[in-house]
Write an enzyme that holds these catalytic residues in place. Structure first.
Site, PDB file in Angstrom:
ATOM      1  N   LYS A 109      62.176   5.528  33.681  1.00  0.00           N
ATOM      2  CA  LYS A 109      63.322   5.810  32.718  1.00  0.00           C
ATOM      3  C   LYS A 109      63.449   7.030  31.847  1.00  0.00           C
ATOM      4  CE  LYS A 109      66.617   3.583  32.799  1.00  0.00           C
ATOM      5  NZ  LYS A 109      67.591   3.318  32.893  1.00  0.00           N
ATOM      6  N   GLU A 156      60.714   2.324  42.486  1.00  0.00           N
ATOM      7  CA  GLU A 156      60.042   1.897  41.112  1.00  0.00           C
ATOM      8  C   GLU A 156      60.051   0.112  41.713  1.00  0.00           C
ATOM      9  OE1 GLU A 156      62.275   0.355  36.725  1.00  0.00           O
ATOM     10  OE2 GLU A 156      63.670   1.359  37.846  1.00  0.00           O
TER      11      GLU A 156
END
Length: 399
Positions: A227, A211
């Site tokens: 997410k 990420e």
């Protein structure tokens, strides 16, 4: 030593592995020139102190929107760039938020920066001893305690205190032998965009993070929040794409990240370039978006760190309220996890979020995992999701 800063490193040790986020063209040629350390409780503003350290060592961190010279020199070597690590605790200090429980690896600085030069030839890695044994994991909380924390977050959401909170658990295991090969296995896991190893006296960390917390390149600032997680199967992909709960949780964090970038001075319009794209990390599907804005040249590293740390996808919304809830709930500090870790070069900055990240401290290995909790979260499903995220990390360590 001034405010945690060491301006002269002693004769460099061979690296345990490539620094996280370092350009592929200069792998295995890194020579340590200078080191900066700041611990929770040290005086001074860590964002300003590390920015000053890097600027003093030739990196253009005072004006990130401008392209720096490719070949700054320092001493007898060419500056390649710098590795930068910022813990979740340091990020909370930078954001003016609550700081949680003490780290289980207190010997690791909360801000650590290493300025590297290039050697003429490939630098040797720490030799492998061939001995490594990992013991049984001990969790910071039971499954029932983790599920209870999820319920407490749902209650806080019901009261209107928060909209979403990321809850993180910790586990540790004793080890004997040389951790270097195990750490390099973690860094090499599939999908590890920021795979690398960083170490100091008596400690090391390895990340397999996929990420992007924040990247600055060609006059733009970019974040790629992740997410939403499912098994990397056809059914898992379909379930992730069709989940209203996961999409709502994801969009909430995208909005938070948009607001974080908009807080930067001199940024242009913030836009979502990609929303809820499905990417693979190890045996999991994850939903990722891309958010960006144009960046004025006068924006500095300290401004950037204060705006984005700690990352919204591992805190929640509103961020400061979520940090206060995290400090109340989590029994063990986040240590090296849920912070920032990556590379600053003369012409770019690229920091990953230190999820999927482990630490060793000479006697124990440490790992963290969690997930975002919303009003619709199922406590047992959240506990299982955290276990799924940490399983590839633990397997790589134990191999």
């Amino acid at each position: 030593m001034v405010h945690g800063m060491e301006i002269n490193d002693h004769s460099p040790r061979p690296p345990l592995g490539p620094p996280p986020g370092a350009p592929a063209a200069c792998q295995a040629r890194h020579h340590v020139l200078r080191v900066f350390r700041w611990h929770r409780g040290d005086p001074g503003d860590p964002a300003e102190l590390v920015s000053g350290f890097l600027a003093d060592n030739g990196l253009p961190v005072r004006s990130l929107g401008r392209t720096g010279d490719k070949d700054k020199t320092f001493g007898d070597g060419t500056i390649c760039g710098a590795a930068l690590y910022v813990s979740a605790d340091a990020g909370s200090v930078m954001a003016g938020g609550s700081v949680g429980a003490a780290s289980p690896v207190p010997g690791i600085p909360d801000v650590y920066a290493v300025v590297y030069g290039h050697t003429r030839e490939s630098a040797p890695m720490v030799p492998q001893s061939g001995r490594w044994r990992l013991g049984s994991w001990i969790e910071s909380w039971t499954r029932e305690e983790h599920a209870s924390a999820v319920e407490r977050v749902r209650a806080a959401i019901g009261r209107g205190d928060v909209y979403q909170v990321n809850v993180v658990g910790h586990g540790s295991a004793p080890y004997t032998g040389d951790p270097g090969p195990a750490l390099r296995r973690v860094a090499a896991l599939p999908g590890a965009r920021y795979g690398g190893v960083l170490g100091g006296d008596g400690w090391a960390l390895a990340t397999a993070s996929p990420e992007t917390l924040v990247e600055v390149r060609d006059g733009r600032v970019i974040t790629r929040p992740i997410k939403g997680t499912r098994p990397a199967t056809a059914a898992g992909r379909r379930e992730l794409l069709e989940s209203a709960k996961e999409r709502a949780e994801h969009v909430m964090i995208v909005d938070l990240e948009r607001n974080d970038l908009a807080r930067l001075p001199g940024t242009g319009a913030v836009r979502v370039e990609e929303l809820f794209a499905v990417r693979q990390w190890c045996d999991l599907w994850q939903a990722e978006s891309v958010v960006s804005a144009s960046l004025d040249g006068d924006v500095g590293l300290a401004d950037l760190l204060r705006a984005v740390c700690p990352g919204g996808s591992v805190t929640g919304a509103p961020k400061l309220a979520a940090l206060a809830e995290i400090a109340r709930l989590e029994p063990v500090g986040r240590g090296v996890s849920m912070g920032a870790l990556g590379w600053i070069g003369p012409g770019h900055l690229d920091l990953g979020l230190s999820i999927r990240t482990v630490a060793v401290d000479g006697s124990r290995a440490h790992a963290w995992a969690g997930g975002g909790i919303t009003a619709d979260s199922d406590p047992i499903a959240e506990v299982d999701e955290a276990a799924a995220k940490t399983a590839p990390i633990r397997a790589a360590l134990a191999l």
